[in-house]
Design a protein around this motif. Structure first.
Motif, short mmCIF file in Angstrom:
data_model
loop_
_atom_site.label_atom_id
_atom_site.label_comp_id
_atom_site.label_asym_id
_atom_site.label_seq_id
_atom_site.Cartn_x
_atom_site.Cartn_y
_atom_site.Cartn_z
N GLU A 1 -28.22 -13.94 -136.60
CA GLU A 1 -26.88 -13.59 -136.39
C GLU A 1 -26.26 -13.43 -137.91
O GLU A 1 -25.41 -12.55 -137.96
N VAL A 2 -26.67 -13.95 -138.76
CA VAL A 2 -26.32 -13.89 -140.35
C VAL A 2 -26.75 -12.64 -140.79
O VAL A 2 -26.14 -11.81 -141.32
N ALA A 3 -28.24 -12.38 -140.36
CA ALA A 3 -28.68 -11.16 -140.91
C ALA A 3 -28.10 -9.86 -140.11
O ALA A 3 -27.84 -8.80 -140.76
N ASP A 4 -27.55 -10.16 -138.94
CA ASP A 4 -27.05 -8.81 -138.20
C ASP A 4 -25.49 -8.62 -138.79
O ASP A 4 -24.97 -7.36 -138.89
N ALA A 5 -24.97 -9.73 -139.27
CA ALA A 5 -23.65 -9.49 -139.86
C ALA A 5 -23.70 -8.90 -141.39
O ALA A 5 -22.90 -7.87 -141.58
N PHE A 6 -24.76 -8.98 -141.88
CA PHE A 6 -25.15 -8.48 -143.28
C PHE A 6 -25.32 -7.14 -143.03
O PHE A 6 -24.91 -6.25 -143.72
N ARG A 7 -26.28 -6.64 -141.78
CA ARG A 7 -26.53 -5.29 -141.63
C ARG A 7 -25.22 -4.56 -141.14
O ARG A 7 -25.06 -3.31 -141.81
N TYR A 8 -24.21 -5.05 -140.60
CA TYR A 8 -23.03 -4.35 -140.32
C TYR A 8 -22.34 -4.09 -141.63
O TYR A 8 -21.79 -2.95 -141.63
N LEU A 9 -22.16 -4.95 -142.39
CA LEU A 9 -21.43 -4.85 -143.75
C LEU A 9 -22.10 -3.96 -144.66
O LEU A 9 -21.66 -2.78 -145.35
N ALA A 10 -23.60 -4.19 -144.78
CA ALA A 10 -24.29 -3.26 -145.76
C ALA A 10 -24.47 -1.86 -145.41
O ALA A 10 -24.68 -0.90 -146.12
N ASP A 11 -24.24 -1.44 -143.87
CA ASP A 11 -24.49 -0.11 -143.39
C ASP A 11 -23.49 0.61 -143.75
O ASP A 11 -23.21 1.78 -143.27
N ASN A 12 -22.12 0.03 -143.90
CA ASN A 12 -20.72 0.72 -143.93
C ASN A 12 -20.53 1.12 -145.65
O ASN A 12 -20.39 0.00 -146.28
N GLU A 13 -20.80 2.23 -145.83
CA GLU A 13 -20.75 2.57 -147.59
C GLU A 13 -19.20 2.14 -147.97
O GLU A 13 -19.12 1.79 -149.09
#
Length: 377
Positions: free
Chosen positions: A101-113
């Motif tokens: 769940e933490v990794a998914d939150a990071f992906r959401y944030l990092a995928d958004n330039e």
């Protein structure tokens, strides 16, 4: 920024010089997995980096007052901050699934330039959430993208952390030490293992024990303990134990699901040299929940020059930072060195907003620290 954190609600220079940040509820889906959280953005200008901010196990979860304050503060200094809603946190339950769940939150944030320019993003975590944060930074789909992990009051060996919050004992450079432990660690552990007990009577009795201790930390639990079955007794014996030499054996006979959870969440046997994220670790020397030696061990387990640890002697308990008034003798004689250490840690965090071309120097002081950092590093 430090002045703002230390004012605890009073008007600060940071508030006077920056626009109020925004806080918005967001939902996101990563590889078919749905989650939600709160997104904090600067009140003016654009973010210079992103950070997923994870609380310790508290009933308020992402809405805990101090976490909200910190998220707003980071937004004022031009971070995009995501505080995810993690399953079980509001019930004080720590689960291996929270790593993903933490990794998914990071992906959401990092995928958004627009939230993480040029991929500048990391994870901040407190207390027992530091373990899942580090494990998330090892997940293959984000391992090479996590720029930093900022951890306060975290652990390395979960079994040694359990020994500490049950007995108060830990080792500093091989020398046994004792600190009066906080009962809160036992409460979180009891809540976490409730789901692992097969007998519903054991689960109900353990819940009654937790409720009794939350109301009165000195409540006598012996009458409830006498009604526990074999699995429940194994949990109670660990939580009531005061002999540090008995802890590992008592852990080994816990319910199988509990041992598996400890194995999954400990960092002591993980390949931490594979981390590409920089570790910025802060720990209070009198922390009653997790001993400062755990952050020291975590820093040593990372690759050389990958971690920096700051041990705070007086102004940091477990995760709460508290300074005296500027003109007091305590501030000048005891707290000023701590203020300098906290300042250095915060400065490293703020440097994570800088472009990737400056990465090589971001942890430059670490290259000169000894292999075993001093307690007041």
């Amino acid at each position: 920024m430090l002045d703002h954190l230390a004012t605890a609600g009073s008007e600060s220079r940071l508030e006077e010089s920056t626009a109020a940040p925004s806080r918005t509820s967001v939902s996101y889906i990563i590889a078919g997995r749905s989650n939600r959280g709160d997104l904090y953005l600067p009140g003016e200008g654009v973010p210079e980096a992103g950070v997923v901010l994870v609380p310790g196990a508290v009933p308020e979860g992402k809405d805990h007052e101090r976490l909200v304050e910190l998220a707003l503060t980071l937004a004022r200094v031009r971070f995009a901050v995501l505080t995810p809603e993690l399953s079980g946190y509001r019930e004080l339950r720590i689960r291996p699934a929270q790593v993903r769940e933490v990794a998914d939150a990071f992906r959401y944030l990092a995928d958004n330039e627009s939230l993480s320019p040029d991929g500048r993003a990391g994870i901040g975590a407190f207390s027992f959430a530091v373990g899942p944060a580090v494990l998330a930074a090892l997940e293959e789909d984000i391992r090479d993208r996590v720029r930093f992990v900022f951890g306060v009051g975290g652990y390395h060996d979960l079994r040694l952390a359990i020994r500490y919050f049950t007995t108060g004992y830990f080792e500093d450079d091989g020398t046994p030490q004792y600190v009066e432990p906080s009962d809160y660690g036992r409460l979180v552990f009891a809540r976490t293992v409730q789901d692992h007990l097969h007998d519903p009577t054991d689960r109900a009795i353990l819940e009654a024990m937790v409720e009794a201790r939350m109301k009165d930390s000195t409540a006598d639990l012996s009458s409830l303990a006498s009604r526990l079955g074999p699995e429940g007794q194994s949990v109670y014996r660990l939580l009531a134990n005061t002999d540090p030499d008995e802890t590992l054996q008592l852990i080994s006979v816990l319910p199988r699901e509990t041992v598996a959870t400890i194995d999954a969440l400990t960092l002591a046997d993980k390949e931490l040299r594979r981390l590409t994220a920089r570790l910025i670790l802060v720990h209070g020397k009198t922390d009653p929940m997790i001993p400062f030696s755990e952050s020291m061990a975590l820093s040593r387990a990372a690759a050389p020059s990958q971690a920096r640890v700051f041990i705070i002697n007086h102004v940091l308990g477990h995760v709460d930072l508290r300074f005296s008034q500027l003109l007091t003798a305590r501030f000048w004689t005891q707290e000023l060195p701590d203020a300098w250490r906290v300042l250095r840690a915060v400065a490293l965090l703020l440097r994570e907003r800088e472009p990737a071309s400056n990465d090589a120097s971001a942890m430059e002081p670490t290259a000169r620290r000894p292999a075993t950092p001093a307690p007041d590093a």
